[in-house]
Design a protein around this motif. Structure first.
Motif, PDB file in Angstrom:
ATOM      1  N   LEU A 209     -40.179 -33.462 -59.635  1.00 32.80           N
ATOM      2  CA  LEU A 209     -40.922 -34.536 -58.973  1.00 32.80           C
ATOM      3  C   LEU A 209     -42.341 -34.099 -58.626  1.00 32.80           C
ATOM      4  O   LEU A 209     -43.147 -34.909 -58.168  1.00 32.80           O
ATOM      5  CB  LEU A 209     -40.205 -34.944 -57.682  1.00 32.80           C
ATOM      6  CG  LEU A 209     -38.705 -35.193 -57.798  1.00 32.80           C
ATOM      7  CD1 LEU A 209     -38.113 -35.489 -56.429  1.00 32.80           C
ATOM      8  CD2 LEU A 209     -38.440 -36.337 -58.751  1.00 32.80           C
ATOM      9  N   ALA A 210     -42.618 -32.795 -58.793  1.00 33.51           N
ATOM     10  CA  ALA A 210     -43.901 -32.257 -58.332  1.00 33.51           C
ATOM     11  C   ALA A 210     -45.055 -32.868 -59.132  1.00 33.51           C
ATOM     12  O   ALA A 210     -44.947 -33.105 -60.328  1.00 33.51           O
ATOM     13  CB  ALA A 210     -43.905 -30.743 -58.459  1.00 33.51           C
ATOM     14  N   LEU A 211     -46.135 -33.147 -58.399  1.00 36.65           N
ATOM     15  CA  LEU A 211     -47.341 -33.651 -59.071  1.00 36.65           C
ATOM     16  C   LEU A 211     -48.233 -32.496 -59.481  1.00 36.65           C
ATOM     17  O   LEU A 211     -48.989 -32.588 -60.434  1.00 36.65           O
ATOM     18  CB  LEU A 211     -48.099 -34.598 -58.136  1.00 36.65           C
ATOM     19  CG  LEU A 211     -47.287 -35.824 -57.698  1.00 36.65           C
ATOM     20  CD1 LEU A 211     -48.054 -36.637 -56.671  1.00 36.65           C
ATOM     21  CD2 LEU A 211     -46.947 -36.689 -58.911  1.00 36.65           C
ATOM     22  N   GLN A 212     -48.156 -31.416 -58.718  1.00 34.32           N
ATOM     23  CA  GLN A 212     -48.927 -30.213 -59.065  1.00 34.32           C
ATOM     24  C   GLN A 212     -47.993 -29.014 -58.914  1.00 34.32           C
ATOM     25  O   GLN A 212     -47.259 -28.917 -57.937  1.00 34.32           O
ATOM     26  CB  GLN A 212     -50.108 -30.045 -58.100  1.00 34.32           C
ATOM     27  CG  GLN A 212     -51.120 -31.158 -58.220  1.00 34.32           C
ATOM     28  CD  GLN A 212     -52.191 -31.052 -57.161  1.00 34.32           C
ATOM     29  OE1 GLN A 212     -51.948 -30.573 -56.043  1.00 34.32           O
ATOM     30  NE2 GLN A 212     -53.391 -31.499 -57.502  1.00 34.32           N
ATOM     31  N   ILE A 213     -48.045 -28.123 -59.888  1.00 32.43           N
ATOM     32  CA  ILE A 213     -47.193 -26.928 -59.839  1.00 32.43           C
ATOM     33  C   ILE A 213     -48.056 -25.743 -59.433  1.00 32.43           C
ATOM     34  O   ILE A 213     -49.052 -25.445 -60.090  1.00 32.43           O
ATOM     35  CB  ILE A 213     -46.557 -26.649 -61.211  1.00 32.43           C
ATOM     36  CG1 ILE A 213     -45.739 -27.851 -61.682  1.00 32.43           C
ATOM     37  CG2 ILE A 213     -45.729 -25.373 -61.171  1.00 32.43           C
ATOM     38  CD1 ILE A 213     -44.378 -27.997 -61.063  1.00 32.43           C
ATOM     39  N   ALA A 214     -47.692 -25.079 -58.344  1.00 31.80           N
ATOM     40  CA  ALA A 214     -48.445 -23.912 -57.897  1.00 31.80           C
ATOM     41  C   ALA A 214     -48.173 -22.737 -58.835  1.00 31.80           C
ATOM     42  O   ALA A 214     -47.110 -22.682 -59.471  1.00 31.80           O
ATOM     43  CB  ALA A 214     -48.050 -23.547 -56.467  1.00 31.80           C
ATOM     44  N   ASP A 215     -49.114 -21.810 -58.890  1.00 28.12           N
ATOM     45  CA  ASP A 215     -48.926 -20.613 -59.723  1.00 28.12           C
ATOM     46  C   ASP A 215     -47.696 -19.861 -59.259  1.00 28.12           C
ATOM     47  O   ASP A 215     -47.470 -19.710 -58.061  1.00 28.12           O
ATOM     48  CB  ASP A 215     -50.145 -19.687 -59.625  1.00 28.12           C
ATOM     49  CG  ASP A 215     -51.320 -20.273 -60.413  1.00 28.12           C
ATOM     50  OD1 ASP A 215     -51.072 -21.169 -61.251  1.00 28.12           O
ATOM     51  OD2 ASP A 215     -52.456 -19.850 -60.169  1.00 28.12           O
ATOM     52  N   GLY A 216     -46.905 -19.378 -60.203  1.00 29.95           N
ATOM     53  CA  GLY A 216     -45.740 -18.574 -59.845  1.00 29.95           C
ATOM     54  C   GLY A 216     -44.494 -19.395 -59.586  1.00 29.95           C
ATOM     55  O   GLY A 216     -43.395 -18.860 -59.551  1.00 29.95           O
ATOM     56  N   ASP A 217     -44.647 -20.702 -59.381  1.00 29.31           N
ATOM     57  CA  ASP A 217     -43.462 -21.547 -59.198  1.00 29.31           C
ATOM     58  C   ASP A 217     -42.831 -21.869 -60.555  1.00 29.31           C
ATOM     59  O   ASP A 217     -43.455 -21.728 -61.595  1.00 29.31           O
ATOM     60  CB  ASP A 217     -43.841 -22.869 -58.520  1.00 29.31           C
ATOM     61  CG  ASP A 217     -44.095 -22.675 -57.034  1.00 29.31           C
ATOM     62  OD1 ASP A 217     -43.928 -21.529 -56.566  1.00 29.31           O
ATOM     63  OD2 ASP A 217     -44.460 -23.643 -56.376  1.00 29.31           O
ATOM     64  N   LEU A 218     -41.570 -22.317 -60.498  1.00 33.54           N
ATOM     65  CA  LEU A 218     -40.942 -22.805 -61.726  1.00 33.54           C
ATOM     66  C   LEU A 218     -41.720 -24.021 -62.223  1.00 33.54           C
ATOM     67  O   LEU A 218     -42.185 -24.825 -61.427  1.00 33.54           O
ATOM     68  CB  LEU A 218     -39.491 -23.221 -61.454  1.00 33.54           C
ATOM     69  CG  LEU A 218     -38.508 -22.140 -61.027  1.00 33.54           C
ATOM     70  CD1 LEU A 218     -37.125 -22.751 -60.795  1.00 33.54           C
ATOM     71  CD2 LEU A 218     -38.422 -21.042 -62.072  1.00 33.54           C
ATOM     72  N   THR A 219     -41.868 -24.126 -63.533  1.00 32.62           N
ATOM     73  CA  THR A 219     -42.510 -25.320 -64.069  1.00 32.62           C
ATOM     74  C   THR A 219     -41.548 -26.490 -63.952  1.00 32.62           C
ATOM     75  O   THR A 219     -40.365 -26.320 -63.609  1.00 32.62           O
ATOM     76  CB  THR A 219     -42.882 -25.134 -65.544  1.00 32.62           C
ATOM     77  OG1 THR A 219     -41.662 -24.998 -66.284  1.00 32.62           O
ATOM     78  CG2 THR A 219     -43.754 -23.908 -65.749  1.00 32.62           C
ATOM     79  N   GLN A 220     -42.077 -27.673 -64.265  1.00 31.82           N
ATOM     80  CA  GLN A 220     -41.243 -28.870 -64.241  1.00 31.82           C
ATOM     81  C   GLN A 220     -40.008 -28.688 -65.129  1.00 31.82           C
ATOM     82  O   GLN A 220     -38.879 -28.951 -64.727  1.00 31.82           O
ATOM     83  CB  GLN A 220     -42.067 -30.049 -64.760  1.00 31.82           C
ATOM     84  CG  GLN A 220     -41.801 -31.332 -64.044  1.00 31.82           C
ATOM     85  CD  GLN A 220     -42.956 -32.308 -64.194  1.00 31.82           C
ATOM     86  OE1 GLN A 220     -43.670 -32.292 -65.185  1.00 31.82           O
ATOM     87  NE2 GLN A 220     -43.140 -33.150 -63.203  1.00 31.82           N
ATOM     88  N   LEU A 221     -40.291 -28.194 -66.361  1.00 30.35           N
ATOM     89  CA  LEU A 221     -39.196 -28.015 -67.324  1.00 30.35           C
ATOM     90  C   LEU A 221     -38.200 -26.963 -66.828  1.00 30.35           C
ATOM     91  O   LEU A 221     -36.989 -27.177 -66.851  1.00 30.35           O
ATOM     92  CB  LEU A 221     -39.765 -27.609 -68.684  1.00 30.35           C
ATOM     93  CG  LEU A 221     -38.725 -27.389 -69.781  1.00 30.35           C
ATOM     94  CD1 LEU A 221     -38.015 -28.700 -70.122  1.00 30.35           C
ATOM     95  CD2 LEU A 221     -39.372 -26.803 -71.031  1.00 30.35           C
ATOM     96  N   GLN A 222     -38.736 -25.841 -66.339  1.00 29.39           N
ATOM     97  CA  GLN A 222     -37.845 -24.773 -65.864  1.00 29.39           C
ATOM     98  C   GLN A 222     -36.976 -25.251 -64.703  1.00 29.39           C
ATOM     99  O   GLN A 222     -35.760 -25.020 -64.675  1.00 29.39           O
ATOM    100  CB  GLN A 222     -38.666 -23.553 -65.416  1.00 29.39           C
ATOM    101  CG  GLN A 222     -39.275 -22.786 -66.566  1.00 29.39           C
ATOM    102  CD  GLN A 222     -40.283 -21.756 -66.084  1.00 29.39           C
ATOM    103  OE1 GLN A 222     -40.854 -21.880 -64.993  1.00 29.39           O
ATOM    104  NE2 GLN A 222     -40.526 -20.730 -66.902  1.00 29.39           N
ATOM    105  N   GLY A 223     -37.609 -25.931 -63.764  1.00 28.55           N
ATOM    106  CA  GLY A 223     -36.863 -26.434 -62.612  1.00 28.55           C
ATOM    107  C   GLY A 223     -35.752 -27.377 -63.049  1.00 28.55           C
ATOM    108  O   GLY A 223     -34.611 -27.289 -62.585  1.00 28.55           O
ATOM    109  N   GLY A 224     -36.122 -28.281 -63.972  1.00 34.19           N
ATOM    110  CA  GLY A 224     -35.136 -29.232 -64.468  1.00 34.19           C
ATOM    111  C   GLY A 224     -33.979 -28.529 -65.154  1.00 34.19           C
ATOM    112  O   GLY A 224     -32.800 -28.876 -64.962  1.00 34.19           O
ATOM    113  N   LEU A 225     -34.298 -27.494 -65.933  1.00 33.48           N
ATOM    114  CA  LEU A 225     -33.245 -26.773 -66.654  1.00 33.48           C
ATOM    115  C   LEU A 225     -32.340 -26.006 -65.700  1.00 33.48           C
ATOM    116  O   LEU A 225     -31.115 -25.950 -65.908  1.00 33.48           O
ATOM    117  CB  LEU A 225     -33.874 -25.812 -67.681  1.00 33.48           C
ATOM    118  CG  LEU A 225     -34.480 -26.492 -68.913  1.00 33.48           C
ATOM    119  CD1 LEU A 225     -35.141 -25.470 -69.831  1.00 33.48           C
ATOM    120  CD2 LEU A 225     -33.430 -27.293 -69.673  1.00 33.48           C
TER     121      LEU A 225
END
Lengths: 321, 287
Positions: B249-265
């Motif tokens: 749901l994130a609109l902006q991904i901070a450095d070092g966080d899981l990406t949208q795809l990674q989080g979803g997976l």
């Protein structure tokens, strides 16, 4: 046709069913009889693939239940009147069950009519009486017009009309050549419905024979005689005693007599001026045969009926002395 | 096994048998599960509650943040200086999902646990004795419905929020970066959450137990672990299902966080593993 071979079920170290084998034939009503906790429901659940046997195997119409492509068309079962979501209506329950086999609305309406649920079909099952729940369970069992019908305690909670209805239904299903397997803990019910009986006690089969064979094994009909006093009973006992007659004193003034006709008992009472206030021919001898069979299951390890008959005969003779 | 002549046929028994060769298949099982899903009043109550709660919380959040932004602007302050960010406003379109996931999750738990508590499961597993088809059909039903509920709630929140925000001059367009994907992925998030809930319901076989497990996994574990200042625990946090899924749901991904795809997976992996465990248990245990 249901065939069980060496079925064993152990729950947490406690054996519920111990190495039972039997065959339920098509075209007959087979009663599955035993006291509560004898293993009837467990056996039926194993037939329906709900419980996995600890050992042995059981097939319905030649295949284990779960291997059938259209199980509801092979076997219909009422295992538990409460196997229904209480918040759903009877109609929707049946619709959902039917949908798994592509059975249409027409058949759903047919089984609702057949089981007399028309008036309550759109009501929530949670408000059903036990009897209506049984009817719904039977409706579900008949949805697939199955070759084999298994009903666990179907008359539980039914009113007399319902009991008669189940009896007629079971008989007509068998007359159509279907396999009908009916459990009950009431011998009186079975005596009027079943052709064949499988009696189970403490997880073991203790008899597997036709109703007639079990009745024959039980021996003679009896008459209950109630007199107004113990003295009268004693007097009558003396008068009736003779070869082939057994008399059991049940309580003060109450006798059970076999080997002599009720009329002859009345005759003897008249001659000895004993007041008799009850003279009842005991028809429920199948019930007694059942009680004898299940009284001490440990004595009977096999389904060998002739042996049991001997035991029963011996028991009766001993009681008569 | 011959069929003998018909005698004493009770009135109403059809003489003709239903067409042969019409057995169980997955589509039919799915149809049956759909009928079961739609014919319980609790289904509709929980679905409506999910939408109302998600939209309601989103609107409240939007109203609060929007009015705050206007006040700050009127006072000539930089919102960022007090920690208020327009991004926070945009996030409110999916702001009700924390509660929404628990409500639709309860529906996921009930979908199977209520069958165990009422005994319905015995009818279900007798009709479809492979046992896994009903589980997967339920999974498909609840995942699809949850996805629709998520997307509908997010868009409803967005559109209902704009007239409120207009009073504060804070309305925003669908062209905000990542906004539309975030609203669409809220459907995926709810679908995955409801699958985890369904698996918990199947494993617990108990409505109350399943819902408690859901709340523990989605709410209590992330909160409690968040308090524990041990590196390895802090490193674990992003991989919890709700935290990982939140990246969708994130609109902006901070450095070092899981990406949208990674989080979803990661969240998908949670639901896959729990569903697989549920499948094994359903197959093995007596019904």
């Amino acid at each position: 046709m249901i065939e069980a071979q060496g079925l064993v079920k152990v729950y947490g170290g406690k054996p519920a069913v111990q190495d039972i084998s039997f065959t339920v034939q098509p075209g007959k009503v087979t009663g599955f009889l035993g006291p509560n906790g004898a293993g009837k429901s467990t056996t039926m659940r194993m037939i329906m693939g709900l419980d996995a046997p600890t050992a042995g195997r059981v097939t319905v119409n030649g295949l284990p239940y779960a291997r059938h492509k259209a199980p509801l068309r092979q076997v219909g079962a009422l295992l538990d009147a409460k196997a229904v979501h209480t918040s759903r209506s009877a109609y929707h329950h049946l619709r959902a069950m039917a949908a798994t086999h592509g059975i249409g609305r027409k058949r759903v309406h047919d089984v609702i009519e057949l089981t007399g649920l028309g008036a309550v079909a759109n009501k929530r099952v949670g408000g059903f009486s036990l009897g209506m729940g049984q009817r719904l369970g039977i409706a579900a069992a008949l949805l697939g017009d199955p070759q084999t019908v298994i009903l666990d305690e179907p008359v539980n909670g039914l009113d007399p009309e319902g009991v008669l209805w189940v009896r007629t239904l079971a008989r007509s299903l068998a007359a159509e050549g279907r396999t009908v397997f009916l459990s009950s803990h009431l011998m009186s019910e079975m005596s009027q419905t079943a052709d064949h009986l499988i009696v189970i006690g403490r997880g073991r089969i203790i008899a597997d024979a036709s109703v007639q064979e079990i009745l024959d094994g039980r021996g003679r009909a009896r008459t209950r005689v109630r007199t107004d006093s113990a003295e009268g009973a004693n007097l009558l006992t003396g008068a009736l005693a003779g070869p082939g007659v057994t008399i059991e004193a049940r309580e003060a003034g109450l006798l059970e007599v076999s080997g002599i006709e009720p009329r002859a008992i009345a005759q003897a009472a008249l001659e000895h001026r004993v007041l008799v206030c009850e003279l009842t021919p005991l028809q429920a001898s199948l019930e007694e045969a059942y009680l004898d069979l299940t009284r001490d299951e440990v004595e009977y390890h096999s389904g060998d009926l002739s042996g049991i008959h001997d035991d029963i005969a011996a028991g009766t003779a001993a009681a008569g002395k | 096994m011959s069929t003998s002549t018909v005698q004493n046929r009770p009135a109403g028994t059809p003489a003709v048998r239903p067409a042969a060769g019409s057995g169980v298949n997955f589509l039919r099982t799915l149809h049956a599960e759909w009928i079961k899903f739609t014919t319980l009043r609790s289904t509709w109550i929980l679905l409506a509650t999910t939408v109302v709660v998600m939209v309601g919380i989103g609107l409240l959040g939007g109203w609060g943040v929007g009015s705050g932004l206007e006040e700050l602007a009127a006072e000539g302050q930089d919102p960022a200086a007090v920690g208020l960010d327009p991004q926070l406003l945009y996030m409110m379109t999916t702001g009700g999902i924390d509660f929404g996931q628990l409500i639709i999750g309860s529906l996921g738990v009930l979908l199977i646990a209520s069958e165990y508590s009422t005994g319905m499961i015995r009818s279900t597993m007798t009709a479809v004795p492979d046992r896994l088809s009903p589980l997967f059909a339920k999974a498909l039903v609840i995942a699809l419905v949850a996805a629709v509920v998520g997307v509908v709630s997010s868009f409803a929140t967005y559109f209902l929020m704009q007239p409120i925000l207009a009073q504060y001059g804070q309305e925003f367009g669908l062209d905000v970066e990542n906004l539309v994907p975030s609203m669409l992925l809220s459907g995926v998030y709810l679908a995955l959450a409801s699958l985890i809930a369904l698996a918990l319901g199947a494993l617990m076989r108990n409505s109350a137990g399943g819902i408690v497990a859901l709340v523990v996994l989605f709410l209590i574990v992330p909160m409690v672990l968040g308090f524990i200042q041990l590196d390895w625990i802090q490193d674990t946090l992003p991989y919890l299902p709700s935290n990982a899924g939140r990246q969708l749901l994130a609109l902006q991904i901070a450095d070092g966080d899981l990406t949208q795809l990674q989080g979803g997976l990661v969240m998908a992996a949670w639901s896959a593993v729990l569903l697989a465990a549920a499948a094994v248990v359903i197959k093995r245990r007596d019904v």
